[in-house]
Design an enzyme around this catalytic site. Structure first.
Site, PDB file in Angstrom:
ATOM      1  N   HIS A 121       0.835  -1.214   0.000  1.00 46.56           N
ATOM      2  CA  HIS A 121       0.000   0.000   0.000  1.00 46.56           C
ATOM      3  C   HIS A 121       0.863   1.255   0.000  1.00 46.56           C
ATOM      4  O   HIS A 121       1.318   1.706   1.045  1.00 46.56           O
ATOM      5  CB  HIS A 121      -0.890  -0.037   1.255  1.00 46.56           C
ATOM      6  CG  HIS A 121      -1.950   1.011   1.306  1.00 46.56           C
ATOM      7  ND1 HIS A 121      -3.162   0.797   1.907  1.00 46.56           N
ATOM      8  CD2 HIS A 121      -1.983   2.289   0.865  1.00 46.56           C
ATOM      9  CE1 HIS A 121      -3.904   1.889   1.824  1.00 46.56           C
ATOM     10  NE2 HIS A 121      -3.201   2.821   1.202  1.00 46.56           N
TER      11      HIS A 121
ATOM     12  N   LEU B 216       2.171   6.593  -4.962  1.00 45.34           N
ATOM     13  CA  LEU B 216       3.339   7.157  -5.656  1.00 45.34           C
ATOM     14  C   LEU B 216       2.973   8.389  -6.488  1.00 45.34           C
ATOM     15  O   LEU B 216       3.843   8.980  -7.123  1.00 45.34           O
ATOM     16  CB  LEU B 216       4.046   6.091  -6.506  1.00 45.34           C
ATOM     17  CG  LEU B 216       4.562   4.867  -5.732  1.00 45.34           C
ATOM     18  CD1 LEU B 216       5.467   4.015  -6.617  1.00 45.34           C
ATOM     19  CD2 LEU B 216       5.295   5.242  -4.447  1.00 45.34           C
ATOM     20  N   ARG B 217       1.688   8.762  -6.459  1.00 42.70           N
ATOM     21  CA  ARG B 217       1.201  10.053  -6.999  1.00 42.70           C
ATOM     22  C   ARG B 217       1.319  10.241  -8.499  1.00 42.70           C
ATOM     23  O   ARG B 217       0.975  11.306  -8.997  1.00 42.70           O
ATOM     24  CB  ARG B 217       1.899  11.231  -6.290  1.00 42.70           C
ATOM     25  CG  ARG B 217       1.753  11.243  -4.785  1.00 42.70           C
ATOM     26  CD  ARG B 217       0.310  11.403  -4.355  1.00 42.70           C
ATOM     27  NE  ARG B 217       0.216  11.572  -2.907  1.00 42.70           N
ATOM     28  CZ  ARG B 217      -0.754  11.036  -2.172  1.00 42.70           C
ATOM     29  NH1 ARG B 217      -1.702  10.309  -2.731  1.00 42.70           N
ATOM     30  NH2 ARG B 217      -0.793  11.239  -0.873  1.00 42.70           N
TER      31      ARG B 217
ATOM     32  N   ASN C 272      -5.459   6.072  -6.552  1.00 39.29           N
ATOM     33  CA  ASN C 272      -6.120   7.388  -6.388  1.00 39.29           C
ATOM     34  C   ASN C 272      -5.244   8.514  -6.924  1.00 39.29           C
ATOM     35  O   ASN C 272      -4.858   9.434  -6.216  1.00 39.29           O
ATOM     36  CB  ASN C 272      -6.521   7.632  -4.930  1.00 39.29           C
ATOM     37  CG  ASN C 272      -5.346   7.682  -3.970  1.00 39.29           C
ATOM     38  OD1 ASN C 272      -4.287   7.102  -4.232  1.00 39.29           O
ATOM     39  ND2 ASN C 272      -5.505   8.368  -2.851  1.00 39.29           N
TER      40      ASN C 272
ATOM     41  N   ASP D 157      -9.051   2.908  -2.591  1.00 47.62           N
ATOM     42  CA  ASP D 157      -8.414   3.517  -1.422  1.00 47.62           C
ATOM     43  C   ASP D 157      -8.434   5.047  -1.456  1.00 47.62           C
ATOM     44  O   ASP D 157      -8.179   5.668  -2.480  1.00 47.62           O
ATOM     45  CB  ASP D 157      -6.966   3.052  -1.287  1.00 47.62           C
ATOM     46  CG  ASP D 157      -6.341   3.614  -0.023  1.00 47.62           C
ATOM     47  OD1 ASP D 157      -6.928   3.415   1.051  1.00 47.62           O
ATOM     48  OD2 ASP D 157      -5.308   4.284  -0.114  1.00 47.62           O
TER      49      ASP D 157
ATOM     50  N   HIS E 113     -10.955   0.400   1.727  1.00 46.49           N
ATOM     51  CA  HIS E 113     -10.697   1.510   2.646  1.00 46.49           C
ATOM     52  C   HIS E 113     -11.983   1.620   3.462  1.00 46.49           C
ATOM     53  O   HIS E 113     -12.985   2.153   2.977  1.00 46.49           O
ATOM     54  CB  HIS E 113     -10.414   2.775   1.828  1.00 46.49           C
ATOM     55  CG  HIS E 113     -10.361   4.030   2.623  1.00 46.49           C
ATOM     56  ND1 HIS E 113      -9.204   4.763   2.773  1.00 46.49           N
ATOM     57  CD2 HIS E 113     -11.308   4.694   3.323  1.00 46.49           C
ATOM     58  CE1 HIS E 113      -9.453   5.835   3.522  1.00 46.49           C
ATOM     59  NE2 HIS E 113     -10.725   5.811   3.862  1.00 46.49           N
TER      60      HIS E 113
ATOM     61  N   ASN F  42      -5.680   9.335   7.429  1.00 50.38           N
ATOM     62  CA  ASN F  42      -6.967   8.670   7.280  1.00 50.38           C
ATOM     63  C   ASN F  42      -6.749   7.175   7.065  1.00 50.38           C
ATOM     64  O   ASN F  42      -6.127   6.803   6.077  1.00 50.38           O
ATOM     65  CB  ASN F  42      -7.708   9.279   6.081  1.00 50.38           C
ATOM     66  CG  ASN F  42      -9.130   8.774   5.997  1.00 50.38           C
ATOM     67  OD1 ASN F  42      -9.621   8.113   6.904  1.00 50.38           O
ATOM     68  ND2 ASN F  42      -9.795   9.078   4.893  1.00 50.38           N
TER      69      ASN F  42
ATOM     70  N   ASP G 233       1.269   2.630   3.685  1.00 51.82           N
ATOM     71  CA  ASP G 233       0.354   3.723   3.309  1.00 51.82           C
ATOM     72  C   ASP G 233       1.161   5.013   3.085  1.00 51.82           C
ATOM     73  O   ASP G 233       0.742   6.099   3.475  1.00 51.82           O
ATOM     74  CB  ASP G 233      -0.753   3.940   4.342  1.00 51.82           C
ATOM     75  CG  ASP G 233      -1.916   4.746   3.770  1.00 51.82           C
ATOM     76  OD1 ASP G 233      -1.878   5.108   2.574  1.00 51.82           O
ATOM     77  OD2 ASP G 233      -2.873   5.029   4.516  1.00 51.82           O
TER      78      ASP G 233
ATOM     79  N   HIS H 297       2.831  14.269   0.661  1.00 52.28           N
ATOM     80  CA  HIS H 297       2.137  15.540   0.431  1.00 52.28           C
ATOM     81  C   HIS H 297       3.143  16.667   0.543  1.00 52.28           C
ATOM     82  O   HIS H 297       4.116  16.569   1.312  1.00 52.28           O
ATOM     83  CB  HIS H 297       1.025  15.757   1.465  1.00 52.28           C
ATOM     84  CG  HIS H 297      -0.161  14.875   1.260  1.00 52.28           C
ATOM     85  ND1 HIS H 297      -0.987  14.983   0.158  1.00 52.28           N
ATOM     86  CD2 HIS H 297      -0.667  13.866   2.006  1.00 52.28           C
ATOM     87  CE1 HIS H 297      -1.950  14.075   0.238  1.00 52.28           C
ATOM     88  NE2 HIS H 297      -1.774  13.363   1.344  1.00 52.28           N
TER      89      HIS H 297
HETATM   90  O1  DOR Z   1      -4.079   9.242   4.949  1.00 51.59           O
HETATM   91  C1  DOR Z   1      -4.376   8.853   3.838  1.00 51.59           C
HETATM   92  N1  DOR Z   1      -3.800   9.349   2.738  1.00 51.59           N
HETATM   93  N2  DOR Z   1      -5.312   7.897   3.724  1.00 51.59           N
HETATM   94  C2  DOR Z   1      -5.811   7.527   2.527  1.00 51.59           C
HETATM   95  O2  DOR Z   1      -6.650   6.670   2.490  1.00 51.59           O
HETATM   96  C3  DOR Z   1      -5.336   8.189   1.298  1.00 51.59           C
HETATM   97  C4  DOR Z   1      -3.987   8.733   1.459  1.00 51.59           C
HETATM   98  C5  DOR Z   1      -3.576   9.670   0.367  1.00 51.59           C
HETATM   99  O3  DOR Z   1      -3.785   9.366  -0.805  1.00 51.59           O
HETATM  100  O4  DOR Z   1      -2.994  10.721   0.666  1.00 51.59           O
HETATM  101 ZN    ZN Z   2      -6.851   4.383   2.617  1.00 49.97          ZN
END
Ligand code: DOR
Ligand code: ZN
Length: 432
Positions: free
Chosen positions: A67, A70-71, A101, A159, A186, A285, A312, A316
Site C-alpha cells: 500500500h 506514488l502520486r 487514487n 483507497d 478503505h 486517514n 500507506d 504531500h
Molecule cells: O491518509 C491517507 N492518505 N489515507 C488515505 O486513504 C489516502 C492517502 C492519500 O492518498 O494521501
Molecule cells: Zn486508505
C-alpha cells in the site's frame, strides 16, 4: 561488473523457511546460489566478486509493500514512480504496490501499462499497480478489472474512498474473484465521518474538532466480511486502525472467511494525543486512535490476525500540509521509515521479530499473489541487509522521497538499511 555478491556471516532471518542463523549468503546473477555456514569462504573479493562483511548485520528477505501512493500520474510534484521506487529501495522494499487514487484515477489498462513502463525504465525495484474498483473511484460502476489485470494489476481498491454501497461491493467481490484479484477496502462509512479531522474521543472533544468514530470503520469491516463469506471472495482490509476491526477480522478468519488485513507503522506507534498541537503532519486517514487500539493492533500482528504491515506511504507537499488542520490533506510518508521504526517496536517486545518480518514479506506477497521473497538456494536474490545497532535520527531532508511529511522527524531510531538487493542487483546502499 560484479558477478557475485558474498554476504559474509550475516544473521539470516527467513521466517517462511524457519531460518534464523549465522550464515554466508552467495548471490550469483539474479539468484541466491549458496546459503550456509562459511558457504562463501572460498570466494575472495575481486573485480567480479563483491564481499560484504559486516559483523552483526541481519539479512532479511526483500520487503513487500502492499500500500503506497506514488502520486503518478497527476501528482508528480509530491512523488513519482522513479522517486517513490528509490525511496522504497532505501527502505528495504523490493516490491511496491501502488494505489490508484491518482489523477487520472488508475481505472484502466492504459494507466496500468504506463505505470509498469515507468517502473521498468526506473530500473530499481518492482512496481505492481492496484487498479480501481469503480470507474473514477466514484463507487458506482465497476472498472474494467480484466484489462487492468492483463496489464499487471495485482489487486483492486478505491483507497482514499470507501465502497459504501453494499450492492456495488457485492458485485465487486464477485467480479474480482473471477480474476483472482483481492478487493482491498478503505473501510470508512463516509456518512459517519463527514467533516472529521481526527479520531472521535476525549481529545477531539477537548480540541473542538469533528471526530471520525471507530464504528465508521467497524461497520464496513463487519458488512464486508459477511459479503466476502456469502460470495466466497478474497477481501483485504487496508490500514486497520481499531480494536473492533481487528476483533471482527479475527472472528472472520476463525469462521474460514478469506479475509486478510494490513496495519500501518503509524497506527502501531502513535495515538490521537499526537494531534494535541493541531499539527497537520499528524492528520491521517484513518486517524490515529487510542492506546487501547494500538495495543490491540500489536497483538493482532503478533497472532497473525493482521497479515501485513503496509506503509500507506502518502506523500504531500507544503501546500497541502502547512495549512490549517481542517484544510490539510491526510497522510504521511512511510517507505524509508517503516523498518527502522518497527524494528524498535520489536526490540521493545511489542511483537516478535519473526512476525514483523513475515508481515513485511510473505504476508503481503501472498495477498498480492507475488512470489514470496526467500533466503534459500535457488531463490531470486531479493534481500535486505540491516545494521540492527546503527543509531540515527530521522531527518526528513535526508530522505529520498520527494515529500517530507512525517511526524517522526527528530526521532532517534536504531536499525538501518545498509543494502537492498533486487534480482541480484544492488539497488540501494547506505552512505555514511
Ligand atoms: O491518509 C491517507 N492518505 N489515507 C488515505 O486513504 C489516502 C492517502 C492519500 O492518498 O494521501
Ligand atoms: Zn486508505
Amino acid at each position: 561488473m560484479t558477478e557475485a555478491l558474498v554476504l559474509r556471516r550475516v544473521r539470516a532471518i527467513d521466517p517462511a523457511g524457519g531460518l534464523d542463523a549465522e550464515v554466508d549468503v552467495v548471490v550469483e546473477g539474479a539468484r541466491v546460489t549458496r546459503v550456509g555456514r562459511d558457504a562463501g569462504k572460498d570466494l575472495r573479493a575481486s573485480e567480479r566478486v563483491r564481499v560484504v562483511e559486516r559483523p552483526g548485520a541481519w539479512l532479511l528477505p526483500g520487503l513487500v509493500d502492499l500500500h503506497a501512493h506514488l502520486r503518478e500520474p497527476g501528482g508528480e510534484g509530491k512523488e513519482d514512480v522513479a522517486s517513490g521506487l528509490r525511496a522504497a529501495a532505501a527502505g528495504g522494499f523490493v516490491d511496491v504496490c501502488c494505489m490508484p487514487n491518482t489523477r487520472p484515477v488508475n481505472d484502466s489498462r492504459v494507466v496500468t501499462e504506463m505505470l509498469v513502463a515507468k517502473a521498468r525504465a526506473a530500473g530499481t525495484v518492482r512496481l505492481h499497480p492496484i487498479g480501481a474498483i469503480t470507474v473514477g473511484q466514484k463507487g458506482e460502476q465497476l472498472a474494467e478489472m480484466a484489462d487492468m489485470k492483463a496489464a499487471g494489476a495485482v489487486a483492486v481498491s478505491d483507497d482514499g474512498r470507501c465502497v459504501t454501497s453494499s450492492h456495488v461491493m457485492r458485485r465487486a467481490l464477485e467480479y474480482a474473484s473471477t480474476f483472482d484479484l483481492p478487493v482491498i477496502q478503505h473501510a470508512e462509512d463516509h456518512a459517519l465521518t463527514e467533516g472529521a479531522q481526527m479520531h472521535e474521543g476525549a481529545i477531539s472533544t477537548r480540541l473542538g474538532l469533528r471526530g471520525w468514530p471507530r464504528v465508521a470503520e467497524d461497520v464496513i469491516v463487519a458488512r464486508d466480511i459477511l459479503l466476502a463469506e456469502y460470495v466466497g471472495a478474497r477481501y483485504h482490509v487496508a490500514h486497520v486502525s481499531t480494536a473492533g476491526a481487528a476483533r471482527l477480522i479475527r472472528e472472520g478468519k476463525e469462521r474460514g472467511v478469506p479475509v486478510t488485513a494490513e496495519v500501518t507503522p503509524h497506527h502501531l506507534l502513535l495515538t490521537h494525543e499526537a494531534l494535541l498541537g493541531y499539527d497537520p503532519v499528524c492528520k491521517v486517514n484513518p486517524p490515529l486512535r487510542e492506546a487501547s487500539d494500538v495495543e490491540a493492533l500489536r497483538k493482532a500482528l503478533a497472532d497473525g490476525t493482521i497479515d501485513c504491515v503496509a506503509t500507506d506511504h502518502a506523500p504531500h507537499g507544503v501546500l497541502d500540509k502547512n495549512v490549517e488542520l481542517a484544510e490539510a490533506a491526510p497522510g504521511m510518508i512511510g517507505l524509508e521509515l517503516c523498518l527502522p521504526l518497527l524494528l524498535g517496536l520489536a526490540a521493545q517486545g511489542a511483537f516478535p521479530l519473526a512476525s514483523l518480518v513475515e508481515a513485511l514479506t510473505g504476508g503481503p506477497a501472498r495477498v498480492a499473489g507475488l512470489p514470496v521473497p526467500r533466503i534459500k538456494d535457488g531463490a531470486r536474490a531479493d534481500l535486505v541487509l540491516v545494521d540492527p545497532t546503527a543509531r540515527w535520527t530521522i531527518d526528513p531532508a535526508r530522505l529520498l522521497s520527494k515529500s517530507r511529511n512525517t511526524p517522526f522527524a527528530g526521532r532517534a531510531v536504531t536499525g538501518r538499511v545498509e543494502l537492498t538487493v533486487c534480482e541480484g542487483r544492488i539497488v540501494h546502499e547506505a552512505t555514511t
